[in-house]
Write a protein that holds these residues in place. Structure first.
Motif, PDB file in Angstrom:
ATOM      1  N   ALA A   9       0.861  -1.131  -0.092  1.00 19.66           N
ATOM      2  CA  ALA A   9      -0.105  -0.208  -0.134  1.00 19.66           C
ATOM      3  C   ALA A   9       0.851   1.284  -0.149  1.00 19.66           C
ATOM      4  O   ALA A   9       1.866   1.154   0.570  1.00 19.66           O
ATOM      5  CB  ALA A   9      -0.922   0.039   1.332  1.00 19.66           C
ATOM      6  N   VAL A  10       0.466   2.112  -0.871  1.00 20.41           N
ATOM      7  CA  VAL A  10       1.145   3.550  -0.883  1.00 20.41           C
ATOM      8  C   VAL A  10       0.007   4.629  -0.882  1.00 20.41           C
ATOM      9  O   VAL A  10      -1.082   4.540  -1.353  1.00 20.41           O
ATOM     10  CB  VAL A  10       1.970   3.515  -2.320  1.00 20.41           C
ATOM     11  CG1 VAL A  10       2.502   4.990  -2.216  1.00 20.41           C
ATOM     12  CG2 VAL A  10       3.029   2.690  -2.350  1.00 20.41           C
ATOM     13  N   GLY A  11       0.305   5.567   0.033  1.00 18.40           N
ATOM     14  CA  GLY A  11      -0.453   6.677   0.194  1.00 18.40           C
ATOM     15  C   GLY A  11       0.032   7.923   0.936  1.00 18.40           C
ATOM     16  O   GLY A  11       1.058   7.705   1.561  1.00 18.40           O
ATOM     17  N   ARG A  12      -0.619   8.979   0.681  1.00 17.43           N
ATOM     18  CA  ARG A  12      -0.233  10.218   1.494  1.00 17.43           C
ATOM     19  C   ARG A  12      -0.117   9.924   2.842  1.00 17.43           C
ATOM     20  O   ARG A  12      -0.810   9.271   3.711  1.00 17.43           O
ATOM     21  CB  ARG A  12      -1.201  11.304   1.346  1.00 17.43           C
ATOM     22  CG  ARG A  12      -0.558  12.919   1.807  1.00 17.43           C
ATOM     23  CD  ARG A  12      -0.579  13.598   0.632  1.00 17.43           C
ATOM     24  NE  ARG A  12      -0.427  14.835   0.686  1.00 17.43           N
ATOM     25  CZ  ARG A  12       0.666  15.386   0.298  1.00 17.43           C
ATOM     26  NH1 ARG A  12       1.318  14.952  -0.529  1.00 17.43           N
ATOM     27  NH2 ARG A  12       1.040  16.903   0.732  1.00 17.43           N
ATOM     28  N   ASP A  13       1.136  10.396   3.632  1.00 19.18           N
ATOM     29  CA  ASP A  13       1.284   9.981   4.954  1.00 19.18           C
ATOM     30  C   ASP A  13       0.389  10.947   5.938  1.00 19.18           C
ATOM     31  O   ASP A  13       0.164  11.881   5.618  1.00 19.18           O
ATOM     32  CB  ASP A  13       2.929  10.395   5.338  1.00 19.18           C
ATOM     33  CG  ASP A  13       3.323   9.894   6.903  1.00 19.18           C
ATOM     34  OD1 ASP A  13       2.627   9.014   7.073  1.00 19.18           O
ATOM     35  OD2 ASP A  13       3.832  10.815   7.480  1.00 19.18           O
ATOM     36  N   ARG A  14      -0.068  10.016   6.704  1.00 14.33           N
ATOM     37  CA  ARG A  14      -0.891  10.496   7.879  1.00 14.33           C
ATOM     38  C   ARG A  14      -1.072   9.697   8.897  1.00 14.33           C
ATOM     39  O   ARG A  14      -0.808   8.271   8.957  1.00 14.33           O
ATOM     40  CB  ARG A  14      -2.326  10.780   7.352  1.00 14.33           C
ATOM     41  CG  ARG A  14      -3.106   9.369   6.763  1.00 14.33           C
ATOM     42  CD  ARG A  14      -4.534   9.557   6.611  1.00 14.33           C
ATOM     43  NE  ARG A  14      -5.145   8.289   6.017  1.00 14.33           N
ATOM     44  CZ  ARG A  14      -5.332   7.182   6.754  1.00 14.33           C
ATOM     45  NH1 ARG A  14      -4.861   7.249   8.114  1.00 14.33           N
ATOM     46  NH2 ARG A  14      -5.724   6.118   6.110  1.00 14.33           N
ATOM     47  N   PRO A  15      -1.434   9.781  10.203  1.00 15.96           N
ATOM     48  CA  PRO A  15      -1.484   8.896  11.379  1.00 15.96           C
ATOM     49  C   PRO A  15      -2.840   8.233  10.980  1.00 15.96           C
ATOM     50  O   PRO A  15      -3.716   8.374  10.445  1.00 15.96           O
ATOM     51  CB  PRO A  15      -1.966   9.985  12.676  1.00 15.96           C
ATOM     52  CG  PRO A  15      -1.442  11.321  12.212  1.00 15.96           C
ATOM     53  CD  PRO A  15      -1.426  11.357  10.653  1.00 15.96           C
ATOM     54  N   GLY A  16      -2.510   6.849  11.344  1.00 16.39           N
ATOM     55  CA  GLY A  16      -3.766   5.939  11.326  1.00 16.39           C
ATOM     56  C   GLY A  16      -3.353   4.931   9.905  1.00 16.39           C
ATOM     57  O   GLY A  16      -4.085   3.845   9.807  1.00 16.39           O
ATOM     58  N   ILE A  17      -2.626   5.130   9.310  1.00 21.37           N
ATOM     59  CA  ILE A  17      -2.569   3.926   7.940  1.00 21.37           C
ATOM     60  C   ILE A  17      -2.075   2.736   8.224  1.00 21.37           C
ATOM     61  O   ILE A  17      -2.791   1.708   7.950  1.00 21.37           O
ATOM     62  CB  ILE A  17      -1.390   4.606   6.915  1.00 21.37           C
ATOM     63  CG1 ILE A  17      -2.023   6.132   6.259  1.00 21.37           C
ATOM     64  CG2 ILE A  17      -1.266   3.773   5.566  1.00 21.37           C
ATOM     65  CD1 ILE A  17      -1.052   6.451   5.255  1.00 21.37           C
ATOM     66  N   VAL A  18      -1.283   2.556   9.349  1.00 23.81           N
ATOM     67  CA  VAL A  18      -0.584   1.415   9.795  1.00 23.81           C
ATOM     68  C   VAL A  18      -2.000   0.574  10.706  1.00 23.81           C
ATOM     69  O   VAL A  18      -2.217  -0.464  10.404  1.00 23.81           O
ATOM     70  CB  VAL A  18       0.370   1.465  10.904  1.00 23.81           C
ATOM     71  CG1 VAL A  18       0.759   0.249  11.462  1.00 23.81           C
ATOM     72  CG2 VAL A  18       1.486   1.905  10.091  1.00 23.81           C
ATOM     73  N   ALA A  19      -2.734   1.303  11.381  1.00 27.96           N
ATOM     74  CA  ALA A  19      -4.059   0.679  11.942  1.00 27.96           C
ATOM     75  C   ALA A  19      -5.007   0.540  10.970  1.00 27.96           C
ATOM     76  O   ALA A  19      -5.614  -0.764  11.099  1.00 27.96           O
ATOM     77  CB  ALA A  19      -4.491   1.795  13.020  1.00 27.96           C
ATOM     78  N   ASP A  20      -5.216   1.166  10.014  1.00 22.85           N
ATOM     79  CA  ASP A  20      -5.998   0.781   9.066  1.00 22.85           C
ATOM     80  C   ASP A  20      -5.633  -0.597   8.222  1.00 22.85           C
ATOM     81  O   ASP A  20      -6.465  -1.563   8.117  1.00 22.85           O
ATOM     82  CB  ASP A  20      -6.103   1.748   7.663  1.00 22.85           C
ATOM     83  CG  ASP A  20      -6.623   3.007   8.390  1.00 22.85           C
ATOM     84  OD1 ASP A  20      -7.616   3.061   9.300  1.00 22.85           O
ATOM     85  OD2 ASP A  20      -6.804   4.122   7.642  1.00 22.85           O
ATOM     86  N   LEU A  21      -4.058  -0.709   8.002  1.00 23.33           N
ATOM     87  CA  LEU A  21      -3.782  -1.831   7.095  1.00 23.33           C
ATOM     88  C   LEU A  21      -3.803  -3.158   8.264  1.00 23.33           C
ATOM     89  O   LEU A  21      -4.160  -4.225   7.671  1.00 23.33           O
ATOM     90  CB  LEU A  21      -2.168  -1.801   6.590  1.00 23.33           C
ATOM     91  CG  LEU A  21      -2.280  -0.693   5.498  1.00 23.33           C
ATOM     92  CD1 LEU A  21      -0.853  -0.490   5.259  1.00 23.33           C
ATOM     93  CD2 LEU A  21      -2.945  -1.299   4.280  1.00 23.33           C
ATOM     94  N   ALA A  22      -3.430  -2.980   9.237  1.00 19.10           N
ATOM     95  CA  ALA A  22      -3.501  -3.901  10.667  1.00 19.10           C
ATOM     96  C   ALA A  22      -4.919  -4.594  10.715  1.00 19.10           C
ATOM     97  O   ALA A  22      -5.422  -5.760  10.723  1.00 19.10           O
ATOM     98  CB  ALA A  22      -2.750  -3.758  11.851  1.00 19.10           C
ATOM     99  N   GLN A  23      -5.832  -3.589  10.552  1.00 20.17           N
ATOM    100  CA  GLN A  23      -7.413  -4.079  10.822  1.00 20.17           C
ATOM    101  C   GLN A  23      -7.731  -4.601   9.681  1.00 20.17           C
ATOM    102  O   GLN A  23      -8.550  -5.622   9.852  1.00 20.17           O
ATOM    103  CB  GLN A  23      -8.088  -2.689  10.948  1.00 20.17           C
ATOM    104  CG  GLN A  23      -9.712  -2.902  11.250  1.00 20.17           C
ATOM    105  CD  GLN A  23      -9.604  -3.766  12.589  1.00 20.17           C
ATOM    106  OE1 GLN A  23      -9.197  -3.481  13.683  1.00 20.17           O
ATOM    107  NE2 GLN A  23     -10.711  -4.785  12.486  1.00 20.17           N
ATOM    108  N   LEU A  24      -7.478  -4.241   8.589  1.00 15.51           N
ATOM    109  CA  LEU A  24      -7.732  -5.083   7.231  1.00 15.51           C
ATOM    110  C   LEU A  24      -7.495  -6.450   7.427  1.00 15.51           C
ATOM    111  O   LEU A  24      -8.048  -7.443   6.945  1.00 15.51           O
ATOM    112  CB  LEU A  24      -7.167  -4.574   5.795  1.00 15.51           C
ATOM    113  CG  LEU A  24      -7.205  -5.149   4.567  1.00 15.51           C
ATOM    114  CD1 LEU A  24      -8.494  -5.684   4.264  1.00 15.51           C
ATOM    115  CD2 LEU A  24      -6.353  -4.508   3.880  1.00 15.51           C
ATOM    116  N   VAL A  25      -6.180  -6.732   7.658  1.00 20.21           N
ATOM    117  CA  VAL A  25      -5.717  -8.200   8.041  1.00 20.21           C
ATOM    118  C   VAL A  25      -6.447  -8.990   9.067  1.00 20.21           C
ATOM    119  O   VAL A  25      -7.025 -10.001   8.655  1.00 20.21           O
ATOM    120  CB  VAL A  25      -4.126  -8.072   8.240  1.00 20.21           C
ATOM    121  CG1 VAL A  25      -3.525  -9.674   8.563  1.00 20.21           C
ATOM    122  CG2 VAL A  25      -3.451  -7.357   6.971  1.00 20.21           C
TER     123      VAL A  25
END
Length: 178
Positions: A9-25
């Motif tokens: 995944a690639v996207g504009r940096d912001r807080p919460g991206i890691v949480a979003d990806l972990a939640q997806l998994v």
């Protein structure tokens, strides 16, 4: 049966991206096995290795990825692995080495060093590079590689080839056991 997937995944940096990806998994009933995540420029980049046993795991990961793309403006790529992941670093028959190159920033440093390693059938396990400004105003370029060197390879021959490549492009190159 366990299946394995790479999700990037690639996207504009912001807080919460890691949480979003972990939640997806997690929501897909998968396990996050391994990951690499970093900020490059003003973008956040992640690559995840996940696995699971659910029959519909690919569908769930795919639907969740599309939702993240839509809701969070991420670009997500999902790929199923053929078979199981390879052995841990270093792979059998290889030894782990650290390659470091440093010098004035210029085009072609990564290409020259990586081509030299490829010419000797050395596998790159990890690569990090960056340009750092110096007080004089020039940029210092640093390249660090963790490499799997075949144990049958003459290390001195590889070190000489890396040194020659470094001289050609104007950087110092060092090869050390990791």
């Amino acid at each position: 049966m366990r299946t394995w997937f790479i999700l990037s995944a690639v996207g504009r940096d912001r807080p919460g991206i890691v949480a979003d990806l972990a939640q997806l998994v997690f929501a897909s009933d998968a396990n996050l096995e391994d990951s690499r995540m970093t900020i490059l420029g003003n973008e956040f980049a992640a690559i995840l290795l996940c696995s699971g046993t659910a029959d519909d795991l690919e569908r769930r990961l795919s639907e969740g990825s599309r939702r993240l793309e839509w809701e969070n403006r991420l670009t997500v790529f999902l790929r199923r692995l053929e078979g199981e992941p390879r052995p841990a670093v270093p792979a059998p028959g290889t030894a782990l080495y650290h390659v470091e190159a440093q010098g004035e920033d210029r085009a072609g440093i990564v290409a020259a060093i990586c081509q030299t390693l490829a010419n000797f059938s050395v596998n790159i396990a990890n690569l990090e590079s960056s340009a750092v400004p110096t007080p004089s105003g020039m940029s210092l370029y640093r390249l660090e590689i963790r490499a799997e060197v075949p144990v049958s390879l003459d290390r001195a021959e590889l070190a000489d080839a890396l040194d020659e490549a470094g001289k050609t492009i104007g950087v110092d190159v060092h090869l050390e056991p990791a």
